[in-house]
Design a protein around this motif. Structure first.
Motif, PDB file in Angstrom:
ATOM      1  N   GLY A 177       0.802  -1.204   0.000  1.00 56.02           N
ATOM      2  CA  GLY A 177       0.000   0.000   0.000  1.00 56.02           C
ATOM      3  C   GLY A 177       0.839   1.260   0.000  1.00 56.02           C
ATOM      4  O   GLY A 177       0.310   2.357  -0.164  1.00 56.02           O
ATOM      5  N   VAL A 178       2.155   1.099   0.185  1.00 59.56           N
ATOM      6  CA  VAL A 178       3.084   2.237   0.155  1.00 59.56           C
ATOM      7  C   VAL A 178       3.933   2.173  -1.104  1.00 59.56           C
ATOM      8  O   VAL A 178       3.943   3.092  -1.927  1.00 59.56           O
ATOM      9  CB  VAL A 178       3.976   2.258   1.408  1.00 59.56           C
ATOM     10  N   THR A 179       4.666   1.066  -1.245  1.00 61.15           N
ATOM     11  CA  THR A 179       5.479   0.856  -2.450  1.00 61.15           C
ATOM     12  C   THR A 179       4.737   0.036  -3.495  1.00 61.15           C
ATOM     13  O   THR A 179       5.121   0.030  -4.660  1.00 61.15           O
ATOM     14  CB  THR A 179       6.794   0.150  -2.074  1.00 61.15           C
ATOM     15  N   VAL A 189     -10.628   0.146   2.651  1.00 60.40           N
ATOM     16  CA  VAL A 189     -10.505   1.077   3.776  1.00 60.40           C
ATOM     17  C   VAL A 189      -9.596   2.258   3.443  1.00 60.40           C
ATOM     18  O   VAL A 189      -9.798   3.359   3.958  1.00 60.40           O
ATOM     19  CB  VAL A 189      -9.974   0.337   5.024  1.00 60.40           C
ATOM     20  N   GLU A 190      -8.608   2.060   2.567  1.00 64.63           N
ATOM     21  CA  GLU A 190      -7.632   3.120   2.292  1.00 64.63           C
ATOM     22  C   GLU A 190      -8.272   4.417   1.813  1.00 64.63           C
ATOM     23  O   GLU A 190      -7.877   5.498   2.298  1.00 64.63           O
ATOM     24  CB  GLU A 190      -6.597   2.645   1.264  1.00 64.63           C
ATOM     25  N   PRO A 191      -9.250   4.414   0.897  1.00 67.35           N
ATOM     26  CA  PRO A 191      -9.857   5.696   0.505  1.00 67.35           C
ATOM     27  C   PRO A 191     -10.512   6.425   1.670  1.00 67.35           C
ATOM     28  O   PRO A 191     -10.488   7.661   1.728  1.00 67.35           O
ATOM     29  CB  PRO A 191     -10.901   5.283  -0.542  1.00 67.35           C
ATOM     30  N   VAL A 192     -11.093   5.661   2.599  1.00 70.73           N
ATOM     31  CA  VAL A 192     -11.727   6.280   3.768  1.00 70.73           C
ATOM     32  C   VAL A 192     -10.661   6.905   4.666  1.00 70.73           C
ATOM     33  O   VAL A 192     -10.818   8.029   5.163  1.00 70.73           O
ATOM     34  CB  VAL A 192     -12.553   5.245   4.549  1.00 70.73           C
ATOM     35  N   ILE A 193      -9.568   6.178   4.899  1.00 68.84           N
ATOM     36  CA  ILE A 193      -8.477   6.704   5.724  1.00 68.84           C
ATOM     37  C   ILE A 193      -7.891   7.954   5.091  1.00 68.84           C
ATOM     38  O   ILE A 193      -7.634   8.963   5.775  1.00 68.84           O
ATOM     39  CB  ILE A 193      -7.386   5.630   5.918  1.00 68.84           C
ATOM     40  N   ASP A 198      -7.097  13.822   4.922  1.00 68.80           N
ATOM     41  CA  ASP A 198      -7.048  15.074   4.148  1.00 68.80           C
ATOM     42  C   ASP A 198      -8.129  16.061   4.566  1.00 68.80           C
ATOM     43  O   ASP A 198      -7.855  17.251   4.738  1.00 68.80           O
ATOM     44  CB  ASP A 198      -7.167  14.768   2.654  1.00 68.80           C
ATOM     45  N   GLU A 199      -9.381  15.571   4.721  1.00 73.88           N
ATOM     46  CA  GLU A 199     -10.507  16.473   4.965  1.00 73.88           C
ATOM     47  C   GLU A 199     -10.740  16.780   6.440  1.00 73.88           C
ATOM     48  O   GLU A 199     -11.385  17.779   6.758  1.00 73.88           O
ATOM     49  CB  GLU A 199     -11.790  15.880   4.362  1.00 73.88           C
ATOM     50  N   VAL A 200     -10.251  15.917   7.323  1.00 71.89           N
ATOM     51  CA  VAL A 200     -10.429  16.147   8.758  1.00 71.89           C
ATOM     52  C   VAL A 200      -9.124  16.585   9.406  1.00 71.89           C
ATOM     53  O   VAL A 200      -9.077  17.603  10.099  1.00 71.89           O
ATOM     54  CB  VAL A 200     -10.972  14.879   9.460  1.00 71.89           C
ATOM     55  N   GLY A 201      -8.056  15.806   9.162  1.00 72.61           N
ATOM     56  CA  GLY A 201      -6.775  16.099   9.803  1.00 72.61           C
ATOM     57  C   GLY A 201      -6.066  17.305   9.228  1.00 72.61           C
ATOM     58  O   GLY A 201      -5.898  18.331   9.895  1.00 72.61           O
TER      59      GLY A 201
END
Length: 387
Positions: A177-179, A189-193, A198-201
């Motif tokens: 999920g990184v490389t 789950v990744e799109p939610v995270i 981006d939108e909250v943090g």
């Protein structure tokens, strides 16, 4: 085209299920009819009782009643009395409040009404000690530590969270999920995270967002899981319980207070207004410390319980019209069933929205507590979120 056809068939199936299994109208024979001889008059429909029973806490998971036999999962009852000590047994021993067990009774609305008890003191659903005659003993102290359905479902939600998130975190630590591209449930789950990051943090906390992301993500997913589980028939509406939302609000309050600095408290005790106005603004600013988490508590509670009440109200209308006229009950059933399904689908969307709003407003309040103000350091712009 195939998708639309499938949705139409699904709606039709749901409608038929509700009509045939839930639209039960009783036709009473004329007075003196032999068929009615010796039978008691059927109890009148009480919509408020039905709705409150579904949205309130209980000592069991009740799914439905078929042929006067309830289908349910009993939960452990854990009681302590200074005179009797500890008592641990399953809630099925009470037989839905019809029987006493080991000197205790689960009060029902019928029992409270029959004994003419004060329902504000002797609330239905509460366990009381009883005397030898089976009547409530007001002098008997009972400490109820039972695992009710709200408590059990909150534990289940926590276990689901602990099962899902550490596994996804381990994949990220291993570089997946990184490389490389994410796989499996990580891909869901990744799109939610990313959205929460981006939108909250980032949008509210600026450069300090990484410090608060574990808390914000935990709150978001914990609320989301509870919201979605509460939509399953027979389960508990945990986020529609004021005690649960109060616990979350207290956690947010603690996070806000930990983030405060001299600038925050200076603004509280010395508001930037003319001298005489400071006297008025000081108590207002003090109240503002507590109104922020209070708003989080009430917002989540009210939004999540209202949807369930609306759905149950539509279903109750079928029986109300059916009691007035059998044909009217059958004729309006498809309409109210479709309305219930429509609200149910909206509730799925609301489950995500309310989890986002709680996390987002928590981040906004934390940002306001930063020393120097987030507006000065990062050009923060606050957006009003309407539930």
């Amino acid at each position: 085209m195939g998708s639309k056809c499938f949705k139409s068939i699904l709606v039709a199936v749901f409608s038929l299920v509700f009509v045939f299994f839930f639209n039960v109208s009783k036709v009473h024979a004329a007075p003196g009819d032999p068929a009615e001889a010796g039978q008691k008059e059927a109890p009148k429909l009480n919509p408020s009782k039905i709705i409150l029973e579904h949205v309130s806490d209980a000592h069991e998971f009740h799914f439905y009643t078929f042929n006067k036999k309830p289908v349910f999962i009993p939960l452990p009852v854990i009681l302590y009395s200074p005179t009797k000590g500890w008592s641990v047994f399953m809630s099925s021993k009470f037989e839905h409040g019809e029987q006493t067990y080991n000197g205790y009774r689960l009060l029902t609305e019928e029992y409270v009404g029959e004994k003419k008890l004060n329902d504000k003191v002797y609330r239905p659903g509460k366990i009381w000690a009883v005397n030898e005659a089976g009547d409530v003993d007001p002098s008997g102290k009972v400490y109820d530590l039972s695992l009710t359905r709200n408590a059990v479902q909150a534990i289940i939600s926590a276990l689901i969270l602990l099962w899902i998130m550490p596994g996804i975190a381990a994949k990220y630590r291993n570089g997946q999920g990184v490389t490389t591209a994410p796989t499996g449930f990580q891909n869901v789950v990744e799109p939610v995270i990313t959205f929460v990051r981006d939108e909250v943090g980032k949008s509210n906390l600026g450069d300090k967002y990484e410090k608060y992301m574990p808390f914000l993500l935990t709150v978001f997913f914990f609320i989301l899981i509870n919201n979605l589980l509460g939509l399953i028939p027979g389960t508990a509406n945990v986020t529609g319980n004021i005690a649960f939302t109060a616990a979350l609000g207290i956690l947010s309050f603690i996070a806000i207070m930990i983030s405060t600095g001299r600038h925050y408290w200076g603004h509280i005790f010395n508001p930037p207004v003319p001298g005489p106005i400071k006297v008025i603004m000081f108590p207002v600013e003090i109240m503002g410390i507590f109104t922020k988490p209070f708003a989080l508590i009430i917002r989540l509670f009210a939004n999540m319980i209202s949807g369930h009440i609306i759905i149950l109200s539509f279903i109750c209308l079928i029986f109300i019209f059916g009691a007035m006229n059998t044909a009217l009950g059958w004729g309006t059933s498809p309409f109210f069933v479709l309305l219930s399904i429509f609200i149910y689908l909206i509730e799925v969307l609301v489950a995500f929205i309310q989890a986002f709003i709680f996390a987002n407003l928590t981040a906004v309040f934390i940002a306001q507590a930063f020393e120097g103000g987030h507006e000065e350091d990062h050009g923060h712009h606050a957006e009003t979120v309407v539930a």
